[in-house]
Design an enzyme around this catalytic site. Sequence first.
Site, PDB file in Angstrom:
ATOM      1  N   GLU A  17      -2.735  10.530   2.647  1.00 16.39           N
ATOM      2  CA  GLU A  17      -1.555   9.672   2.765  1.00 16.39           C
ATOM      3  C   GLU A  17      -0.554  10.033   1.671  1.00 16.39           C
ATOM      4  O   GLU A  17      -0.847  10.793   0.748  1.00 16.39           O
ATOM      5  CB  GLU A  17      -1.943   8.185   2.629  1.00 16.39           C
ATOM      6  N   ASP A  18       0.637   9.441   1.765  1.00 16.27           N
ATOM      7  CA  ASP A  18       1.625   9.590   0.705  1.00 16.27           C
ATOM      8  C   ASP A  18       1.128   8.905  -0.563  1.00 16.27           C
ATOM      9  O   ASP A  18       0.271   8.012  -0.514  1.00 16.27           O
ATOM     10  CB  ASP A  18       2.960   8.982   1.135  1.00 16.27           C
ATOM     11  N   MET A  19       1.692   9.286  -1.688  1.00 17.56           N
ATOM     12  CA  MET A  19       1.225   8.775  -2.975  1.00 17.56           C
ATOM     13  C   MET A  19       1.469   7.277  -3.140  1.00 17.56           C
ATOM     14  O   MET A  19       0.830   6.626  -3.954  1.00 17.56           O
ATOM     15  CB  MET A  19       1.893   9.546  -4.116  1.00 17.56           C
TER      16      MET A  19
END
Length: 221
Positions: A17-19
């Site tokens: 996933e994105d940070m």
Amino acid sequence: VEWFGASDCKFSSAGREDMDVRMLGEGRPFVLELVNPSAHLFHLPTGGRGEPSAQQQQQQQQPPHIPSLQHLEDMINREVRGTHIRALRLARRDEVAVLREGDEEKRKAYGCVVWTAREVSQADLDKLNTLSELVCQQKTPIRVLHRRSAAVRPKTIHEMHCSLLNGHVFEMTLTTQSGTYIKEFVHGDRGRSHPSIASLLGCDADILQLDVKQVFLNMPM
């Protein structure tokens, strides 16, 4: 890597996933492969979490300071901020294969908070709640075009449930095919993901917060 004298390592996980996205629930399964280790874990007791016996150490010529997996788990949880791991153990080849199989075989559950440009009602959201097995045609998002090939990827939204928080904000939980771009499914990515929450509600929409609640994997017994 240093503890086991490896020249390198390879990390694989059940998606990414994105940070700014939190991984909640039971966490994300992962595999860490040590490349050319000088100390091996193959002779840990059944379950792979205890200390090797003195005889096992002698047989493998392992130095006595090589930690158990439980010690490694405790150290990571103690010293690495923002990360918590559990149930660290040796992985079988068939488990690694399941982890690395295509996105079509996996599902994920998400929770998110969505903003809408127009005021919506629970009646609007109830229409979304009736949708199931919705196929979203997703072109490679603009934000990742620099590192991913341009393509159209059909992704299935298996189910969703939306609850109104106020006139412009609602909470949504959804279960999707792994690999679905959730942010783009919400705002539509300038029409590159269709249908989207924005197109279904007939107004601009954006995601304020996104969490992964669960990764569903059929691991072999």
